[in-house]
Write an enzyme that holds these catalytic residues in place. Structure first.
Site, mmCIF file in Angstrom:
data_model
loop_
_atom_site.group_PDB
_atom_site.id
_atom_site.type_symbol
_atom_site.label_atom_id
_atom_site.label_comp_id
_atom_site.label_asym_id
_atom_site.label_seq_id
_atom_site.Cartn_x
_atom_site.Cartn_y
_atom_site.Cartn_z
ATOM 1 N N HIS A 280 -2.268 -37.398 -4.270
ATOM 2 C CA HIS A 280 -2.048 -36.045 -3.760
ATOM 3 C C HIS A 280 -0.645 -35.556 -4.113
ATOM 4 O O HIS A 280 -0.359 -34.367 -3.997
ATOM 5 C CB HIS A 280 -2.257 -36.080 -2.238
ATOM 6 C CG HIS A 280 -2.187 -34.746 -1.568
ATOM 7 N ND1 HIS A 280 -1.764 -33.600 -2.187
ATOM 8 C CD2 HIS A 280 -2.492 -34.377 -0.319
ATOM 9 C CE1 HIS A 280 -1.819 -32.587 -1.337
ATOM 10 N NE2 HIS A 280 -2.249 -33.041 -0.194
ATOM 11 N N CYS A 281 0.257 -36.453 -4.573
ATOM 12 C CA CYS A 281 1.665 -36.053 -4.641
ATOM 13 C C CYS A 281 2.176 -35.802 -6.059
ATOM 14 O O CYS A 281 2.491 -34.677 -6.415
ATOM 15 C CB CYS A 281 2.521 -37.122 -3.971
ATOM 16 S SG CYS A 281 2.149 -37.249 -2.225
ATOM 17 N N ILE A 282 2.287 -36.864 -6.858
ATOM 18 C CA ILE A 282 3.017 -36.757 -8.125
ATOM 19 C C ILE A 282 2.388 -35.737 -9.088
ATOM 20 O O ILE A 282 3.101 -34.966 -9.717
ATOM 21 C CB ILE A 282 3.176 -38.148 -8.804
ATOM 22 C CG1 ILE A 282 3.654 -39.197 -7.791
ATOM 23 C CG2 ILE A 282 4.120 -38.095 -9.989
ATOM 24 C CD1 ILE A 282 5.018 -38.961 -7.210
ATOM 25 N N ASP B 161 2.913 -32.001 -6.648
ATOM 26 C CA ASP B 161 4.147 -31.438 -6.061
ATOM 27 C C ASP B 161 5.073 -30.756 -7.074
ATOM 28 O O ASP B 161 5.610 -29.680 -6.779
ATOM 29 C CB ASP B 161 4.921 -32.526 -5.296
ATOM 30 C CG ASP B 161 4.073 -33.145 -4.197
ATOM 31 O OD1 ASP B 161 3.005 -32.581 -3.895
ATOM 32 O OD2 ASP B 161 4.469 -34.187 -3.657
#
Ligand SMILES: NC(=O)c1ccc[n+]([C@@H]2O[C@H](COP(=O)([O-])OP(=O)(O)OC[C@H]3O[C@@H](n4cnc5c(N)ncnc54)[C@H](O)[C@@H]3O)[C@@H](O)[C@H]2O)c1
Length: 433
Positions: free
Chosen positions: A271-273, A276
């Site tokens: 979900h992040c790298i 974001d």
């Protein structure tokens, strides 16, 4: 700073609300309850609420035993009813922040959560946004919504941003022992947020504003995305130069200063790298600036699944096989080892590309029992010598530690290894990224 909230934190009588009970929210709620606070977790997903109330954890980092013990002491309970916020002193918001199809930020979950919080905002409350988002969200989007109640920030209620840094599956660092950044709208907000997290976490790092806290998280994740992009490109260069990139990285990592090893792979996931940095580049676009490193890294990282598909093609070619009709066994579909999260996982792109080329795609992942790709649902196959031998190509996509690599190398006819799990097996049938 609000004295009564500070006193409540010291006395552990502060009532905590956590909004959004996913990979971030459930561990956070548990951590506050373990520290002795009364915690209410709120989620719109009734299934998660029911499951959590039964003491059944759906997040691998939290055991059901831990959850049940906290529920038994009545320090932790879950609901989908926002009215519970009427009795809560401090609220952490941990809702998703995905991208739209156009790869622009989708902050609709934050807005909807804030509207609910607003309906229950009362004097003395502390609100902290934890969801990763672009700099300016807390003071440009969240603050006006909350102040539209007539209550004033820093006086009647307190507002801060505190990025979650959790690394699911990390055995050494969890919510409690990962230092927490906090940045408030006012100094009083920062101090209160610091005291709040200080009541349950080992270290809290105050910064001068919510914007600094928002940007800190984006620097951390952009740093990873760009360095992974760099090392992926180095892997592509090494292949052209007939050099083993893994050996190069290992050697470079012996330098005790000025170098930090990042590893190439089949592409970014989670979900992040992959998500974001786009929040940051989008914000900069509104200011007429192109975030070049972010865009370049995204271009390289998102090309990696295709690079892997090309490697599979080479491996099949060696056996005089084409994709059409070949059986490809994918080992690991989660985006990283020892977790069951498939969000943005490069395995999905690889499998879809293989199916498009008419390969017969099967997979094994004990963390992901089934997987839906388009209109097809696949089920994890149990690993056996027969399964490995039957595949025209075995592709290691995720480095789950349960994989018995020497056995896999022995049994498989041909292996494409995107994670260097086969290191030390200098076998001709292994095609290393
Ligand atoms: N997963 C990670 O490793 C990680 C690490 C650091 C930061 N983050 C950030 O934390 C945030 C949450 O991520 P996550 O992985 O926990 O997401 P998740 O999807 O696992 O969990 C989010 C939860 O919020 C719930 N939700 C959605 N809208 C809601 C609403 N209006 N009210 C109440 N609940 C609502 C969903 O049902 C879901 O259970 C994101 O901004 C993410 O970027 C995630």
């Amino acid at each position: 700073m609000d004295r009564s909230l500070r006193e409540k934190i010291s006395a552990r009588s502060l009532r905590v609300g956590v909004v959004g009970l996913g990979y971030v929210g459930l561990p956070l709620a548990t951590t506050f309850a373990e520290a002795g606070f009364q915690v209410t977790g709120i989620d719109i997903d009734q299934q998660k609420v029911d499951q959590a109330n039964r003491g059944e954890s759906y997040i691998p980092d939290i055991s059901s035993g831990t959850l049940q013990a906290l529920i038994d002491t009545k320090r932790l309970h879950f609901t989908n009813d926002y009215a519970a916020l009427d009795d809560v002193d401090a609220i952490s918001i941990c809702v998703p922040t995905p991208l739209r199809k156009t790869r622009d930020p989708d902050i609709s979950y934050i807005i909807s959560a804030i509207q609910q919080v607003r309906a229950h905002l009362h004097s003395g409350q502390l609100i902290v946004l934890e969801s990763t988002t672009y700099p300016g969200t807390t003071d440009e989007v969240v603050l006006p919504e909350l102040e539209s109640t007539g209550l004033k920030v820093g006086v009647d209620f307190f507002l801060a941003f505190s990025p979650e840094r959790i690394d699911p599956g990390n055995p050494n660092f969890g919510t409690r022992n990962t230092p927490k950044i906090v940045g408030g709208i006012t100094q009083a907000c920062t101090e209160l947020a610091q005291a709040f997290y200080g009541g349950a976490l080992e270290a809290v790092v105050p910064v001068s504003s919510a914007r600094v806290a928002e940007m800190t998280k984006l620097l951390e994740n952009t740093f990873r995305a760009v360095n992974i992009g760099l090392v992926n490109e180095i892997a592509i260069m090494c292949e052209k130069l007939h050099i083993n990139v893994w050996e190069v990285i290992e050697a470079a990592a012996t330098k005790p200063f000025g170098f930090m090893p990042f590893l190439p792979g089949p592409g970014l996931g989670g979900h992040c790298i992959p998500v974001d940095p786009h929040y940051l580049s989008w914000k900069l676009k509104t200011l007429d600036y192109t975030a070049r490193f972010i865009e370049l890294a995204a271009e390289i990282n998102s090309s990696m699944p295709h690079y892997v598909v090309n490697k599979i093609s080479e491996a099949l070619n060696e056996q005089r096989r084409s994709f059409n009709g070949a059986t490809v066994l994918v080992l690991g579909v989660a985006y990283k080892g020892n977790v069951g999260d498939v969000r943005e996982s490069p395995a999905l792109d690889i499998m879809q590309a293989l199916m498009l080329r008419k390969a017969v795609v099967i997979y094994n992942d004990e963390y992901v029992p089934s997987l839906t790709l388009g209109n097809r649902t696949l089920h994890s196959q149990s690993l056996s010598s027969g399964l490995l031998q039957a595949a025209d190509c075995v592709v290691i996509v995720t480095d789950h530690s349960y994989y018995d690599v020497p056995w896999i190398v022995r049994e498989a006819r041909c292996i494409v290894d995107t994670r260097n799990m086969t290191r030390g097996h200098n076998d001709e049938k292994v095609f290393l990224l």
